[in-house]
Design a protein around this motif. Structure first.
Motif, PDB file in Angstrom:
ATOM      1  N   ASP A 165       5.115  -8.615   5.046  1.00  0.00           N
ATOM      2  CA  ASP A 165       5.048  -7.242   4.345  1.00  0.00           C
ATOM      3  C   ASP A 165       5.246  -6.540   2.754  1.00  0.00           C
ATOM      4  N   GLU A 166       3.379  -7.181   2.336  1.00  0.00           N
ATOM      5  CA  GLU A 166       2.889  -7.298   1.568  1.00  0.00           C
ATOM      6  C   GLU A 166       3.765  -6.109   0.965  1.00  0.00           C
ATOM      7  N   CYS A 167       3.529  -4.606   1.644  1.00  0.00           N
ATOM      8  CA  CYS A 167       3.979  -3.142   1.045  1.00  0.00           C
ATOM      9  C   CYS A 167       5.428  -3.380  -0.007  1.00  0.00           C
ATOM     10  N   LYS A 168       6.469  -3.982   1.093  1.00  0.00           N
ATOM     11  CA  LYS A 168       8.309  -3.994   1.452  1.00  0.00           C
ATOM     12  C   LYS A 168       7.762  -5.139  -0.190  1.00  0.00           C
ATOM     13  N   GLU A 169       7.359  -6.422  -0.104  1.00  0.00           N
ATOM     14  CA  GLU A 169       7.086  -7.464  -1.042  1.00  0.00           C
ATOM     15  C   GLU A 169       6.833  -6.890  -2.427  1.00  0.00           C
ATOM     16  N   ARG A 170       6.164  -6.096  -2.283  1.00  0.00           N
ATOM     17  CA  ARG A 170       5.365  -5.832  -3.803  1.00  0.00           C
ATOM     18  C   ARG A 170       4.166  -6.674  -3.997  1.00  0.00           C
ATOM     19  N   LYS A 171       3.258  -7.112  -3.067  1.00  0.00           N
ATOM     20  CA  LYS A 171       2.226  -8.053  -3.399  1.00  0.00           C
ATOM     21  C   LYS A 171       0.871  -7.341  -2.907  1.00  0.00           C
ATOM     22  N   ALA A 172       0.939  -6.028  -3.165  1.00  0.00           N
ATOM     23  CA  ALA A 172      -0.124  -5.404  -3.253  1.00  0.00           C
ATOM     24  C   ALA A 172       0.313  -3.623  -3.363  1.00  0.00           C
ATOM     25  N   CYS A 173      -0.693  -2.633  -3.561  1.00  0.00           N
ATOM     26  CA  CYS A 173      -0.270  -1.007  -4.017  1.00  0.00           C
ATOM     27  C   CYS A 173       0.486  -1.419  -5.043  1.00  0.00           C
ATOM     28  N   GLN A 174       0.506  -1.471  -6.332  1.00  0.00           N
ATOM     29  CA  GLN A 174       1.046  -1.430  -7.463  1.00  0.00           C
ATOM     30  C   GLN A 174       1.433  -0.800  -7.577  1.00  0.00           C
ATOM     31  N   CYS A 175       0.167   0.497  -7.988  1.00  0.00           N
ATOM     32  CA  CYS A 175       0.110   1.499  -8.368  1.00  0.00           C
ATOM     33  C   CYS A 175       0.601   2.565  -8.510  1.00  0.00           C
ATOM     34  N   SER A 176       1.310   3.134 -10.015  1.00  0.00           N
ATOM     35  CA  SER A 176       1.898   4.132  -9.541  1.00  0.00           C
ATOM     36  C   SER A 176       1.168   5.753  -8.625  1.00  0.00           C
ATOM     37  N   GLU A 177       0.238   5.742  -8.440  1.00  0.00           N
ATOM     38  CA  GLU A 177      -0.522   6.601  -7.360  1.00  0.00           C
ATOM     39  C   GLU A 177      -0.295   5.882  -6.251  1.00  0.00           C
ATOM     40  N   CYS A 178      -0.291   4.912  -6.010  1.00  0.00           N
ATOM     41  CA  CYS A 178      -0.758   4.347  -4.839  1.00  0.00           C
ATOM     42  C   CYS A 178       0.427   4.540  -4.224  1.00  0.00           C
ATOM     43  N   SER A 179      -0.067   4.475  -1.939  1.00  0.00           N
ATOM     44  CA  SER A 179       0.924   4.800  -1.696  1.00  0.00           C
ATOM     45  C   SER A 179       0.583   3.727  -0.573  1.00  0.00           C
ATOM     46  N   CYS A 180       1.361   2.966   0.057  1.00  0.00           N
ATOM     47  CA  CYS A 180       1.190   1.124   0.678  1.00  0.00           C
ATOM     48  C   CYS A 180       1.694   1.295   2.524  1.00  0.00           C
ATOM     49  N   GLU A 181       0.849   1.152   3.344  1.00  0.00           N
ATOM     50  CA  GLU A 181       1.177   1.373   4.889  1.00  0.00           C
ATOM     51  C   GLU A 181       0.925  -0.122   5.011  1.00  0.00           C
ATOM     52  N   ASN A 182       2.053  -0.467   5.847  1.00  0.00           N
ATOM     53  CA  ASN A 182       1.928  -2.763   6.481  1.00  0.00           C
ATOM     54  C   ASN A 182       1.019  -1.906   7.746  1.00  0.00           C
ATOM     55  N   ILE A 183       0.014  -3.105   8.199  1.00  0.00           N
ATOM     56  CA  ILE A 183      -0.744  -3.014   9.584  1.00  0.00           C
ATOM     57  C   ILE A 183      -0.676  -4.512   9.818  1.00  0.00           C
ATOM     58  N   TRP A 184      -0.071  -4.573  11.060  1.00  0.00           N
ATOM     59  CA  TRP A 184      -0.162  -6.027  11.348  1.00  0.00           C
ATOM     60  C   TRP A 184      -0.523  -7.722  10.932  1.00  0.00           C
ATOM     61  N   GLY A 185      -0.606  -7.899   9.935  1.00  0.00           N
ATOM     62  CA  GLY A 185      -1.334  -9.371   9.597  1.00  0.00           C
ATOM     63  C   GLY A 185      -2.311  -8.741   7.969  1.00  0.00           C
ATOM     64  N   SER A 186      -2.335  -6.969   8.132  1.00  0.00           N
ATOM     65  CA  SER A 186      -2.873  -6.974   6.644  1.00  0.00           C
ATOM     66  C   SER A 186      -1.937  -5.715   6.076  1.00  0.00           C
TER      67      SER A 186
ATOM     68  N   HIS B 237       0.260 -18.524  18.770  1.00  0.00           N
ATOM     69  CA  HIS B 237      -1.197 -17.714  18.709  1.00  0.00           C
ATOM     70  C   HIS B 237      -0.597 -15.728  19.381  1.00  0.00           C
ATOM     71  N   GLU B 238      -1.122 -14.909  19.030  1.00  0.00           N
ATOM     72  CA  GLU B 238      -1.045 -13.433  19.552  1.00  0.00           C
ATOM     73  C   GLU B 238      -2.033 -12.420  19.340  1.00  0.00           C
ATOM     74  N   ALA B 239      -2.433 -12.154  20.327  1.00  0.00           N
ATOM     75  CA  ALA B 239      -3.370 -11.119  20.107  1.00  0.00           C
ATOM     76  C   ALA B 239      -2.496  -9.294  20.000  1.00  0.00           C
ATOM     77  N   ARG B 240      -2.997  -8.012  19.060  1.00  0.00           N
ATOM     78  CA  ARG B 240      -2.029  -6.970  18.839  1.00  0.00           C
ATOM     79  C   ARG B 240      -3.674  -5.832  17.964  1.00  0.00           C
ATOM     80  N   ASN B 241      -3.518  -5.216  18.752  1.00  0.00           N
ATOM     81  CA  ASN B 241      -3.871  -3.967  18.764  1.00  0.00           C
ATOM     82  C   ASN B 241      -5.237  -4.282  18.241  1.00  0.00           C
ATOM     83  N   GLY B 242      -5.668  -4.766  19.546  1.00  0.00           N
ATOM     84  CA  GLY B 242      -6.770  -5.522  19.873  1.00  0.00           C
ATOM     85  C   GLY B 242      -7.839  -7.066  19.131  1.00  0.00           C
ATOM     86  N   HIS B 243      -6.764  -7.129  17.854  1.00  0.00           N
ATOM     87  CA  HIS B 243      -7.458  -8.223  17.226  1.00  0.00           C
ATOM     88  C   HIS B 243      -6.506  -9.963  17.654  1.00  0.00           C
TER      89      HIS B 243
END
Length: 631
Positions: free
Chosen positions: A522-543, A485-491
């Motif tokens: 890291d969904e952004c680095k592993e290209r599991k999200a935001c794959q459209c050409s116009e998209c820019s992805c930012e990884n947030i801890w846990g999301s 278990h861990e807490a970060r950024n209020g979550h």
């Protein structure tokens, strides 16, 4: 004349003692024993019986290991060992010293006292003849003996002559003789309730023993009442009475010492028939205290007996000439007890008949089963075994606590004064979780057990020694069920799931074993999200978070970007269509209502017209007046 009176008193007391003989014919004196085990040297290893001394403080419920020493001088221990330059004080880290002395030439208690002053932790007394073991009793207490008997705090035991010789030879040959004294089975402990009884006396003028008894009752009152109120014990007070030999029932001495025509007697408190209180007054107060217990017991408050006895000692002492019925009645009424029921219980002490209460007491004096005859005061019996040792709060509490089945002891038995606190040292070798401050170690009066704990309704399961895991609903409340278990950024994030399973699974957006670690994916680095050409992805801890440049908006469900204008146009057209559809539905509803009302109106008009020409089934036939006039 004075010589005659003294002779008569001695003769009467002699017969009074002899009157105990009929009791002894049906009972016996039982020697309470503990186990003594030789652990080294190997050639004499074994277990032997030893008789517990009737003074000092036996370690009921416990055991003690020690090294046996047989002194070269003062081998009977009748003199102070310091006179011979002998000390039995153990060095730091060494086993306690058990001093072996020989029987004879002085009191048992004096031998133990001299050894205690020299630093001994326990004393073994070797018998000087081959016979069955006996109980080492304390001598009649007077000014010279009382000063050391009351201060003996170490245990002692009598051993058989042959066993004593074996120990002496081993010590003399230079062997290290180690033994273990074990009192854990000295008191039976079959269940979660202890039954104990105290044979006592209301007389407060019998010297050192009376003073000791009175002090014990006052000191032990609090613990006794806690045990009784909690239902942990069943206590019964008893009082010894004697009967006067039939040949002396009409004598002045017997009449002054007995009630019910010589059936129940007590010795003169001052041992002087010509002054002070008489023995029969002691018998009456003893009877009153028995009836107070009965009255308190009938009201489901047996512990009130302790209040009465202690209050009576304070308010009605013999020294102040207040040892009488009036003072006793005042104490009874102050405690809210029914005075009439007490008096009814006591009966007529002048009657030439048996008193049921005192008759029962005389019968109870006879030994039954594993318990011997009760012949001395005071006597404590725990789970039908006579207590041996000093009548002192801590020592007696140990004896009572040793009568509970392990793990069923009440909290008073686990106080710092009597329990071992084995869990304080490395958690007793049991499982423990430092982060949650949990342990499987549970102190008992005899030591400790390793049992997985129950915490806030959550039961931990395991062997108690190496593993304990929370199980069942609510387990995640206790240290997150042992999961990561861990807490970060209020979550707060936890790998524990409260679905009844004991597994630890990393939450969505993490990967790992769930116990020691869960690493953010890291969904952004592993290209599991935001794959459209116009998209820019930012990884947030846990999301993660996707954004689109310019006036574009990101649609997560379709993983695409659309323009804000197009979205606004679509939203406007969507609003128009909603309005048009709403108007259409309203018009359709109005048309249906109109059609329904029009049809209902037409049906009613048609029925009215038809009713003028042909009656309906529900109407009577209309008379034809025209035909009647033409007739």
């Amino acid at each position: 004349m004075e010589l005659q009176r003294s002779a008569m008193m001695r003769l009467f007391l002699g017969f009074l003692v002899l009157s105990l003989a009929p009791l002894s014919l049906h009972g016996r004196f039982v020697v309470e024993k503990n186990s003594l085990r030789v652990t080294s040297p190997d050639r004499i290893r074994g277990t032997h019986d030893s008789a517990i001394g009737n003074f000092g403080i036996p370690q009921y419920g416990g055991s003690m290991a020690g090294n046996v020493v047989y002194p070269k001088d003062n081998q009977k221990g009748c003199k102070e060992f310091s006179d011979f330059g002998i000390s039995f004080q153990s060095k730091p880290g060494a086993l306690p010293t058990f001093v072996l002395v020989d029987r004879g030439d002085c009191f048992f208690a004096l031998k133990v006292w001299n050894a205690q002053k020299a630093g001994a932790s326990a004393v073994l007394v070797a018998d000087d003849m081959e016979e069955a073991l006996i109980t080492m009793d304390s001598p009649a207490e007077d000014g010279s003996t009382a000063k050391y008997i009351e201060n003996i705090t170490i245990p002692s035991a009598l051993i058989e002559k042959s066993f004593g010789e074996t120990l002496k030879k081993a010590v003399s040959s230079g062997d290290m003789v180690n033994v273990n004294l074990d009192w854990r089975e000295a008191v039976p402990h079959p269940d979660d309730r202890v039954e104990y009884e105290l044979w006592t006396n209301s007389n407060d003028e019998c010297g050192v023993k009376c003073d000791m008894l009175m002090e014990f009752v006052k000191d032990f009152k609090g613990a006794a009442q806690i045990l009784e109120k909690g239902g942990y014990t069943q206590f019964t007070p008893h009082y010894i009475t004697w009967y006067c030999p039939e040949a002396f029932t009409l004598s002045k001495q017997c009449k002054s010492q007995c009630i019910n025509h010589g059936r129940y007697c007590a010795p003169d408190p001052e041992q002087d028939f010509s002054s002070g209180y008489d023995g029969k007054e002691v018998v009456l107060e003893n009877l009153r205290q028995l009836c107070v217990f009965k009255a308190a017991n009938d009201t489901k408050k047996p512990w009130v007996w302790w209040d009465y006895v202690t209050d009576f000692q304070i308010r009605c002492p013999m020294k102040e000439k207040k040892y009488n019925k009036e003072c006793a009645d005042a104490v009874i009424q102050s405690l809210g007890l029914d005075l009439k029921s007490v008096e009814k219980c006591m009966g007529d002490h002048n009657a030439d008949s048996e008193n049921p209460v005192l008759k029962e007491e005389q019968d109870a004096q006879v030994g039954k089963g594993s318990r011997g005859d009760v012949t001395i005061l005071p006597t404590l019996v725990v789970n039908n075994r006579q207590y041996r040792g000093k009548l002192e709060k801590g020592a007696v509490l140990k004896a009572i606590c040793s009568g509970f089945e392990e793990t069923t002891e009440p909290a008073v038995c686990l106080s710092g004064d009597v329990e071992t606190n084995e869990c304080l040292d490395n958690n007793g070798g049991c499982w423990h979780d430092n982060s949650a401050n949990l342990t499987a170690c549970k102190d008992t009066f005899r030591g400790r057990v390793c049992e997985c704990p129950l915490v806030d309704g959550v039961q931990f399961k395991g062997d108690g020694y190496t593993t304990c895991e929370a199980s069942g609903p609510g387990r995640c409340k206790i240290n997150n069920g042992g999961c990561w278990h861990e807490a970060r950024n209020g979550h707060a994030f936890s790998a524990c799931t409260d679905n009844g399973e004991v597994k630890c699974e990393c939450p969505p957006g993490f990967k790992g074993d769930g116990v020691n670690s869960c690493v953010d994916i890291d969904e952004c680095k592993e290209r599991k999200a935001c794959q459209c050409s116009e998209c820019s992805c930012e990884n947030i801890w846990g999301s993660y978070e996707c954004t689109c440049g310019g006036d574009l908006l990101y649609i997560r469900d379709h993983d695409t970007c659309i323009s804000k204008t197009a979205r606004e146009t679509r939203s406007a057209w969507a609003a128009v269509w909603v309005i048009l559809i709403g108007l259409a539905m309203a018009a359709g509803g109005a048309y249906l209502v109109y059609k329904y009302r029009l049809r209902s109106y037409m049906d009613s008009e048609i029925r009215a017209i038809m009713a003028q020409y042909m009656p309906l089934d529900s109407q009577s036939e209309v008379p034809n007046h025209v035909s009647e006039n033409h007739a």
